[in-house]
Design an enzyme around this catalytic site. Sequence first.
Site, PDB file in Angstrom:
ATOM      1  N   CYS A 171      -4.892   3.812  10.198  1.00 33.57           N
ATOM      2  CA  CYS A 171      -5.866   4.897  10.312  1.00 33.57           C
ATOM      3  C   CYS A 171      -7.138   4.425  11.007  1.00 33.57           C
ATOM      4  O   CYS A 171      -8.132   5.153  11.048  1.00 33.57           O
ATOM      5  CB  CYS A 171      -6.194   5.482   8.934  1.00 33.57           C
ATOM      6  SG  CYS A 171      -6.880   4.287   7.759  1.00 33.57           S
ATOM      7  N   TYR A 214       0.845  -1.212   0.000  1.00 32.59           N
ATOM      8  CA  TYR A 214       0.000   0.000   0.000  1.00 32.59           C
ATOM      9  C   TYR A 214       0.882   1.264   0.000  1.00 32.59           C
ATOM     10  O   TYR A 214       0.695   2.175   0.808  1.00 32.59           O
ATOM     11  CB  TYR A 214      -0.920   0.056   1.221  1.00 32.59           C
ATOM     12  CG  TYR A 214      -1.534  -1.238   1.682  1.00 32.59           C
ATOM     13  CD1 TYR A 214      -2.722  -1.713   1.127  1.00 32.59           C
ATOM     14  CD2 TYR A 214      -0.961  -1.995   2.699  1.00 32.59           C
ATOM     15  CE1 TYR A 214      -3.308  -2.893   1.570  1.00 32.59           C
ATOM     16  CE2 TYR A 214      -1.534  -3.176   3.144  1.00 32.59           C
ATOM     17  CZ  TYR A 214      -2.705  -3.624   2.572  1.00 32.59           C
ATOM     18  OH  TYR A 214      -3.276  -4.789   3.021  1.00 32.59           O
ATOM     19  N   GLU A 255      -4.824   8.152  14.240  1.00 37.20           N
ATOM     20  CA  GLU A 255      -3.812   7.448  13.459  1.00 37.20           C
ATOM     21  C   GLU A 255      -2.782   6.914  14.457  1.00 37.20           C
ATOM     22  O   GLU A 255      -2.442   7.594  15.432  1.00 37.20           O
ATOM     23  CB  GLU A 255      -3.121   8.389  12.471  1.00 37.20           C
ATOM     24  CG  GLU A 255      -4.045   9.030  11.472  1.00 37.20           C
ATOM     25  CD  GLU A 255      -4.021   8.351  10.111  1.00 37.20           C
ATOM     26  OE1 GLU A 255      -3.058   7.632   9.820  1.00 37.20           O
ATOM     27  OE2 GLU A 255      -4.976   8.569   9.355  1.00 37.20           O
ATOM     28  N   GLU A 271       1.600  -1.118  -5.008  1.00 39.92           N
ATOM     29  CA  GLU A 271       0.450  -0.209  -4.965  1.00 39.92           C
ATOM     30  C   GLU A 271      -0.445  -0.557  -6.137  1.00 39.92           C
ATOM     31  O   GLU A 271       0.051  -0.862  -7.225  1.00 39.92           O
ATOM     32  CB  GLU A 271       0.913   1.248  -5.037  1.00 39.92           C
ATOM     33  CG  GLU A 271      -0.181   2.278  -5.236  1.00 39.92           C
ATOM     34  CD  GLU A 271      -1.230   2.253  -4.133  1.00 39.92           C
ATOM     35  OE1 GLU A 271      -2.439   2.261  -4.468  1.00 39.92           O
ATOM     36  OE2 GLU A 271      -0.848   2.233  -2.935  1.00 39.92           O
TER      37      GLU A 271
END
Length: 360
Positions: free
Chosen positions: A318, A212, A352, A233
Site C-alpha cells: 500500500c 500480516y 496499491e 497475524e
Amino acid sequence: MINRDPAAYTAQLHEKQQRLTELLAPFGAPAAQVFASPREHYRLRAEFRLWREGGQQHYAMFEAGDNRTPILLEQLPIAGEQINALMPRLKSAWQASRELSRKLFQVEFLTTLSGDALITLCYHRPLDAAWQQAAEQLAQALGVSIVGRSRGKRLVVGRDHVQETLTVAGRSFTYRQPEGAFTQPNGEVCQHMLGWACDALGARDDDLLELYCGNGNFTLPLATRVRKVLATEISKSAVHAALANLADNAIDNVALVRLSAEELTQALNGVRPFRRLAGIDLASYDFGTVFVDPPRAGMDPDTCELTRRFQRILYISCNPQTLAANIAQLNDTHRIVRCALFDQFPWTDHMESGVLLERR
C-alpha cells in the site's frame, strides 16, 4: 467532488502507472498490469463527523489538517450506492429521536458487495436501555446491524460484523468483516487483487508462509493453490475473524498463529521460542513462497531478510516507496518477474501495487 470525465480518470491512472514504473525501473521490472476502479460508488466504508448548523446535525468531512471548516454533505459519490441510500434515512431517524441524536458525534458505515450493512454510532455519553430500544427499532427499519460506541462501552444490535462474498478464479469465498477492523475499502478492486495474487502464485505442490494475514482476505483463495499454509497475524480481532472465515469456507490446510512478522522471524531464526507456536511443527513445512501484505511502513529489515530465504516472494504493497526500499534490499538475490497496479483509491495519489519476485 468527483470529476466524472472518463479522460480525467484515465490520465490520473496513467500518471500512477508512470510513477510505479519509475520506482521499479532500477530493478528491471516488467510492465505493470493495471487494474482500474469504478470511478464512483467504489468505497464500501465511510466515516463522517456530525456538525450542528441551523439547529440540525449534518454529515461532515474536513480537509486534511483543518478540523474547523466542515464540508457538509447529503451524499458522498465515492461511497457505495448502499451507503448513499442509507445516509438520508439515518439522518431522518436521528432528527426524529432524541435518544439517537443526543451527543452523537460520529457515524461510520460498513457495507459489502453482497449487500450487507452495519452502522456504527459514536457518542459522548453513556448508552442505556432507552438507546438500545431506539437502536433496535432503527436497525429493523433500515435492515442493518448497529453498533453503539461510547467511552469504554460497545452495544451491538444484530451482528458486530458484515458478511462479504468475493469471487476469485470462479470460486466464491465468504468473509466476516468485523466492525472496527481493517477491510479493503474497494471491493471490486479487492477482487482483482485476489485474482492477480492467485494467478501469480500459480498451482503449487509446496507450502506458503503468509505474514500480516489480517482477516484472511488473501489467505482463503491462496490456500487453494498450495499444499498447506502457515499464516501469522498479531491483531486478536483479525485472528478471530480469520479463523471464522477459514471454518466458514471449509478450508482446512491453514495453521494460523497470533505472532507479528518480527516475532515469527525470531522463531524461525531460533532466537526465542513462543508458546503460541506450540503444536506447530515448523520443520514439516516445505515453504516455496512467502506472501506479505505489510502496513505502510513496509517490512522491517529483519523480516525483509527472512523473505530472502524463499524461492518466491509475493508482495502486496500500500506504499510504493517502502516497496521499492524493500526490493532494493532483496535485489541482489531476487528479481521482479511480475508486477501490478491496483487503483484502490481513485482520485487520490494513493497507489496499491503487487510484485512477484523469484530467486535469481
